[in-house]
Write an enzyme that holds these catalytic residues in place. Structure first.
Site, PDB file in Angstrom:
ATOM      1  N   LYS A  33      83.997  48.828  17.316  1.00  0.00           N
ATOM      2  CA  LYS A  33      85.587  49.116  17.257  1.00  0.00           C
ATOM      3  C   LYS A  33      85.693  48.672  16.072  1.00  0.00           C
ATOM      4  O   LYS A  33      85.987  49.499  14.914  1.00  0.00           O
ATOM      5  CB  LYS A  33      86.448  48.764  19.151  1.00  0.00           C
ATOM      6  CG  LYS A  33      85.226  48.976  20.167  1.00  0.00           C
ATOM      7  CD  LYS A  33      85.468  49.880  20.104  1.00  0.00           C
ATOM      8  CE  LYS A  33      83.989  50.940  21.308  1.00  0.00           C
ATOM      9  NZ  LYS A  33      84.369  49.659  22.402  1.00  0.00           N
ATOM     10  N   TYR A  56      86.127  45.657  31.424  1.00  0.00           N
ATOM     11  CA  TYR A  56      85.267  46.672  30.526  1.00  0.00           C
ATOM     12  C   TYR A  56      84.238  47.727  31.668  1.00  0.00           C
ATOM     13  O   TYR A  56      83.381  46.567  31.876  1.00  0.00           O
ATOM     14  CB  TYR A  56      84.522  46.233  29.222  1.00  0.00           C
ATOM     15  CG  TYR A  56      83.785  47.607  28.522  1.00  0.00           C
ATOM     16  CD1 TYR A  56      84.542  48.657  28.592  1.00  0.00           C
ATOM     17  CD2 TYR A  56      82.351  47.826  28.762  1.00  0.00           C
ATOM     18  CE1 TYR A  56      84.056  49.712  27.384  1.00  0.00           C
ATOM     19  CE2 TYR A  56      82.226  48.948  28.079  1.00  0.00           C
ATOM     20  CZ  TYR A  56      82.584  49.420  27.348  1.00  0.00           C
ATOM     21  OH  TYR A  56      82.135  50.367  26.762  1.00  0.00           O
ATOM     22  N   ASP A  90      86.471  38.285  26.094  1.00  0.00           N
ATOM     23  CA  ASP A  90      86.230  39.932  25.496  1.00  0.00           C
ATOM     24  C   ASP A  90      87.566  39.726  24.085  1.00  0.00           C
ATOM     25  O   ASP A  90      88.932  40.380  24.885  1.00  0.00           O
ATOM     26  CB  ASP A  90      85.800  40.706  26.390  1.00  0.00           C
ATOM     27  CG  ASP A  90      85.678  42.142  25.603  1.00  0.00           C
ATOM     28  OD1 ASP A  90      86.177  42.032  24.765  1.00  0.00           O
ATOM     29  OD2 ASP A  90      84.708  42.346  26.610  1.00  0.00           O
ATOM     30  N   ARG A 103      63.983  40.118  12.450  1.00  0.00           N
ATOM     31  CA  ARG A 103      64.510  40.160  13.977  1.00  0.00           C
ATOM     32  C   ARG A 103      65.075  38.503  13.818  1.00  0.00           C
ATOM     33  O   ARG A 103      66.136  38.177  14.966  1.00  0.00           O
ATOM     34  CB  ARG A 103      63.326  39.711  15.296  1.00  0.00           C
ATOM     35  CG  ARG A 103      64.134  39.992  16.211  1.00  0.00           C
ATOM     36  CD  ARG A 103      63.421  40.467  17.182  1.00  0.00           C
ATOM     37  NE  ARG A 103      61.301  40.280  18.174  1.00  0.00           N
ATOM     38  CZ  ARG A 103      61.250  39.596  18.586  1.00  0.00           C
ATOM     39  NH1 ARG A 103      61.343  38.661  18.420  1.00  0.00           N
ATOM     40  NH2 ARG A 103      59.268  39.651  17.467  1.00  0.00           N
TER      41      ARG A 103
END
Ligand SMILES: *Cc1c(COP(=O)(O)O)cnc(C)c1O
Length: 371
Positions: free
Chosen positions: A195, A99, A170, A47
């Site tokens: 994306k 978004y 972004d 982690r």
């Protein structure tokens, strides 16, 4: 180095032991300690850090010309890490067409914890009038979704600097191949790597890239490693692999988009095409100033209404009706119905993620669907 070279070599390193040309996937969640209790390998627990995530973060930082990157399990987890890194009571200025997933996050998960205003960030007067003593972040998303509006990053940064406010951009729609916000003065870049970075519609991921190693960045790191919304070694591996072709994929997407936009603009059934690569885009000057390529996302409105738009979508054979973007396959969606009841998106608008199929086939498909 140029971006094509960074994309291939920035994350990969030849394994010292096996000499494998491609970095192996390390699935281990835990790493053996030295006799004295130390961790000479640099790894302790997955982690906190993992070799495949390190490789991914290294190439991401270089692609955006930043100093460090943090990889997350989704774009929304990356955005959330920014919000969680702020002191309670901090004020965020965000775009009115942010978004929708992140806008909903602020409105539903951070209500009462953070203050926020959704405004037209590109309007200087509006922006200045919303800055408060507790404003910590101005959020920028350009080109915007789904109207492809452009925000002048340099101008927002100049205003933010006057008030010691950080600017987060972004950059999902543009990718570093088309636009590099850190070179324009932004402090942090956010990506949904789901994306264009993934590029094949088969993995979820997110990233933050910083211009400087600050105390704020350390807090974001803590959110990443303590919060634990990290990508798996497999997903990191697949991303490093996909990123190698990112510059060429994006150039292919853009070439197709330029031709598709020109076709749509000349079609009698189309009302308006919104695409930064068209000379008819009202903000051409800023596009030229801050983007090296206009991206491959576009929206268009059809004469008639929602009925017409849905009829066209349902007649398409190559375009898939689905949300998301940035994959090799062309996607089209009726955006208003994805965004839900409070949407401001016109009901005759279709959003297109232009894929890498041959442009003649894409045009022929739209032609028959609109006939
Ligand atoms: C998809 C997307 C996000 C959210 O990313 P996920 O990977 O879906 O969590 C954020 N911003 C933009 C612009 C996006 O397109």
């Amino acid at each position: 180095m140029n971006i094509e070279t960074i994309a291939i070599h920035g994350g990969n390193h030849i394994d010292t032991k096996t000499k494998a040309v491609v970095q192996p996937i390390v699935m281990a969640t835990t790493f053996e300690r030295d006799a004295d209790g130390g961790f000479s390998s640099g790894y302790q627990y997955s982690r906190s850090a993992n070799p495949n995530r390190d490789a991914l973060e290294k190439v991401l930082a270089q692609l955006e010309q930043g100093v460090e990157a943090a990889a997350f399990s989704s774009g929304n987890a990356a955005g959330m890490a920014v919000f969680q890194s702020l002191e309670p009571g901090s004020h965020i200025i965000a775009p009115d067409d942010m978004y929708h997933g992140l806008r909903n996050q602020l409105k539903q998960l951070f209500a009462g914890i953070l203050e926020f205003d959704f405004i037209d960030v590109n309007n200087e007067e509006t922006l200045r009038s919303h800055i408060k003593a507790n404003t910590r972040v101005i959020w920028v998303e350009t080109p915007s979704n789904p109207l492809l509006k452009i925000t002048n990053i340099k101008k927002v940064v100049a205003i933010a600097r006057e008030h010691n406010i950080k600017v987060v951009c972004d950059n999902t729609f543009a990718t570093p191949v088309c636009q590099q916000p850190l070179t324009l003065g932004a402090d942090l870049v956010m990506h949904s790597t789901t994306k264009y970075f993934g590029g094949h519609s088969d993995l979820m991921g997110g990233a933050l890239i910083t211009a400087e190693k600050t105390d704020w960045w350390e807090k974001i790191r803590n959110v990443q490693t303590m919060g634990g919304a990290i990508p798996s070694p497999m997903d990191c591996y697949y991303l490093v692999r996909s990123i190698k072709t990112l510059p060429y994929r994006v150039k292919g997407h853009v070439n197709n988009a330029l031709l598709l936009a020109a076709f749509l603009e000349n079609h009698p059934r189309v009302e308006q095409v919104m695409y930064p690569g068209l000379t008819s885009h009202p903000q051409q000057r800023i596009v030229k100033e801050q983007m090296t390529l206009p991206g491959a996302m576009m929206s268009f409105t059809l004469k008639g209404g929602e009925e017409e738009a849905k009829k066209v979508i349902n007649s398409l054979k190559i375009f898939t009706q689905a949300t998301s973007l940035g994959g090799v396959e062309s996607l089209i969606e009726h955006r208003a119905s994805v965004e839900g009841p409070d949407t401001k998106t016109p009901f005759n608008l279709l959003r297109v993620s232009v894929g890498l199929e041959h442009i003649d086939d894409l045009i022929a498909d739209l032609e028959q669907a609109m006939a």
